[in-house]
Design a protein around this motif. Structure first.
Motif, mmCIF file in Angstrom:
data_model
loop_
_atom_site.group_PDB
_atom_site.id
_atom_site.type_symbol
_atom_site.label_atom_id
_atom_site.label_comp_id
_atom_site.label_asym_id
_atom_site.label_seq_id
_atom_site.Cartn_x
_atom_site.Cartn_y
_atom_site.Cartn_z
ATOM 1 N N PHE A 144 0.825 -1.205 0.000
ATOM 2 C CA PHE A 144 0.000 0.000 0.000
ATOM 3 C C PHE A 144 0.865 1.263 0.000
ATOM 4 N N SER A 145 1.977 1.207 0.716
ATOM 5 C CA SER A 145 2.888 2.361 0.735
ATOM 6 C C SER A 145 3.474 2.604 -0.651
ATOM 7 N N GLU A 146 3.844 1.530 -1.333
ATOM 8 C CA GLU A 146 4.388 1.654 -2.684
ATOM 9 C C GLU A 146 3.313 2.103 -3.657
ATOM 10 N N MET A 147 2.099 1.669 -3.443
ATOM 11 C CA MET A 147 0.984 2.087 -4.293
ATOM 12 C C MET A 147 0.762 3.601 -4.169
ATOM 13 N N GLU A 148 0.851 4.088 -2.932
ATOM 14 C CA GLU A 148 0.681 5.523 -2.713
ATOM 15 C C GLU A 148 1.831 6.302 -3.343
ATOM 16 N N ARG A 149 3.028 5.795 -3.218
ATOM 17 C CA ARG A 149 4.202 6.487 -3.780
ATOM 18 C C ARG A 149 4.105 6.599 -5.298
ATOM 19 N N LEU A 150 3.567 5.532 -5.942
ATOM 20 C CA LEU A 150 3.460 5.508 -7.397
ATOM 21 C C LEU A 150 2.155 6.123 -7.893
ATOM 22 N N ASN A 151 1.351 6.631 -6.958
ATOM 23 C CA ASN A 151 0.074 7.256 -7.311
ATOM 24 C C ASN A 151 -0.850 6.256 -8.031
ATOM 25 N N LEU A 152 -1.002 5.089 -7.424
ATOM 26 C CA LEU A 152 -1.860 4.033 -7.969
ATOM 27 C C LEU A 152 -3.074 3.866 -7.071
ATOM 28 N N SER A 153 -4.139 3.316 -7.626
ATOM 29 C CA SER A 153 -5.296 2.947 -6.807
ATOM 30 C C SER A 153 -5.582 1.469 -6.981
ATOM 31 N N LEU A 154 -6.164 0.884 -5.939
ATOM 32 C CA LEU A 154 -6.406 -0.554 -5.937
ATOM 33 C C LEU A 154 -7.526 -0.914 -6.907
ATOM 34 N N GLY A 155 -7.292 -1.970 -7.685
ATOM 35 C CA GLY A 155 -8.313 -2.470 -8.590
ATOM 36 C C GLY A 155 -9.284 -3.397 -7.876
ATOM 37 N N ASP A 156 -9.983 -4.203 -8.640
ATOM 38 C CA ASP A 156 -11.066 -5.019 -8.076
ATOM 39 C C ASP A 156 -10.590 -6.228 -7.280
ATOM 40 N N TYR A 157 -9.413 -6.767 -7.622
ATOM 41 C CA TYR A 157 -9.013 -8.035 -7.018
ATOM 42 C C TYR A 157 -7.535 -8.045 -6.640
ATOM 43 N N VAL A 158 -7.229 -8.900 -5.648
ATOM 44 C CA VAL A 158 -5.855 -9.219 -5.280
ATOM 45 C C VAL A 158 -5.696 -10.739 -5.380
ATOM 46 N N TYR A 159 -4.577 -11.163 -5.933
ATOM 47 C CA TYR A 159 -4.320 -12.587 -6.142
ATOM 48 C C TYR A 159 -3.129 -13.012 -5.290
ATOM 49 N N GLU A 160 -3.282 -14.146 -4.609
ATOM 50 C CA GLU A 160 -2.194 -14.704 -3.800
ATOM 51 C C GLU A 160 -1.924 -16.140 -4.227
ATOM 52 N N GLU A 161 -0.645 -16.493 -4.262
ATOM 53 C CA GLU A 161 -0.297 -17.901 -4.500
ATOM 54 C C GLU A 161 1.079 -18.185 -3.906
ATOM 55 N N TYR A 162 1.271 -19.423 -3.461
ATOM 56 C CA TYR A 162 2.549 -19.812 -2.874
ATOM 57 C C TYR A 162 3.622 -19.935 -3.945
ATOM 58 N N ILE A 163 4.810 -19.453 -3.612
ATOM 59 C CA ILE A 163 6.006 -19.711 -4.409
ATOM 60 C C ILE A 163 6.788 -20.858 -3.772
ATOM 61 N N TYR A 164 7.042 -20.720 -2.457
ATOM 62 C CA TYR A 164 7.658 -21.792 -1.677
ATOM 63 C C TYR A 164 6.701 -22.149 -0.538
#
Length: 272
Positions: free
Chosen positions: A230-250
């Motif tokens: 969220f901090s990086e989103m604010e710095r880049l002047n972005l807004s959250l879209g409709d969805y967030v996706y999570e998946e395991y790497i390890y």
């Protein structure tokens, strides 16, 4: 005997089996010599070779000797044809299972090699080309006992319908849950389908811009990574879209302790 007959040793060599196999088949009444002389010597005919080969074929296809004996009691051209059709269906299914297993292995090799090149401390803005996901039923706000059942149903469907691609099972969280801090209150589970089947429902397309970061550690501390995003989103002047996706790497497949697990978080964003 005008017709050429084979001793058990000769016939076993012809069939590429141990002589004891012929003896056992004779003992259980499955496959017996065509002729026994006055001294008790057993002989086989070349005409029996095809039937022996069919027995071995049925064994290779997974039929037990008892099942083959049952067929023997009711054998006829019609029952043989029915048996062959049934076994053909089984072979087609097994081939699909093998092909799916090969795809799973290829995907896991590709994903693990890709993971070895990632910087898990970096947050990046990425543009994703179109990816097709197979979705579970809606699981938002679901009770724990229902969650276990629906996850099981989803995994079963992936297997039965040959939709397991080897990609990790991920979770999709809607914007409103993420903004309330309900990061693991997923609306859907998903698995990516690199070669989607047009005849299958419950598919979703994922594309556009994503702010991507990696959470290292246990789920209970995942809010820390979301705060960084969220901090990086604010710095880049972005807004959250409709969805967030999570998946395991390890996960537990390659790591012993949960503190070493890696979760990939892809936040759909809108460029201001």
């Amino acid at each position: 005997m005008n017709e050429k007959h084979f001793t058990p040793r000769e016939f076993s060599d012809l069939c590429k089996v141990n002589k004891q196999t012929l003896l056992y088949y004779d003992q259980i009444g499955l496959f017996s010599p065509i002729y026994k002389n006055d001294k008790g010597y057993r002989f086989y005919s070349i005409r029996q070779l095809e039937w022996f080969n069919v027995i071995e074929l049925l064994k290779d296809l997974g039929m037990s000797l008892k099942e083959i004996q049952q067929y023997m009691k009711h054998k006829s051209p019609a029952s043989f044809l029915s048996l062959m059709h049934q076994q053909k269906e089984n072979i087609v299914k097994k081939r699909k299972e093998i092909e799916m297993t090969e795809r799973i292995i290829d995907a896991k090799i590709e994903l693990m090699e890709e993971a070895s090149r990632l910087d898990f401390h970096q947050i990046s803005l990425e543009q994703h080309t179109e990816a097709t996901l197979y979705l579970s039923k809606n699981i938002k706000n679901i009770l724990e006992e229902d969650f276990v059942r629906l996850v099981s149903e989803f995994v079963d469907e992936l297997y039965v319908s040959f939709l397991d691609t080897g990609y990790p099972i991920g979770g999709i969280t809607k914007k409103e849950q993420v903004l309330k801090g309900e990061y693991t209150n997923y609306s859907y589970l998903y698995m990516e389908q690199p070669n989607p089947r047009e005849d299958y429902p419950h598919l979703k397309t994922r594309k556009g811009y994503f702010l991507t970061g990696y959470h290292i550690g246990e789920e209970k501390s995942i809010h820390e990574t979301y705060n960084r995003l969220f901090s990086e989103m604010e710095r880049l002047n972005l807004s959250l879209g409709d969805y967030v996706y999570e998946e395991y790497i390890y996960d537990a497949v390659v790591k012993y302790q949960e503190k070493d697990y890696i979760t990939k978080i892809m936040m759909e964003v809108i460029l201001e």
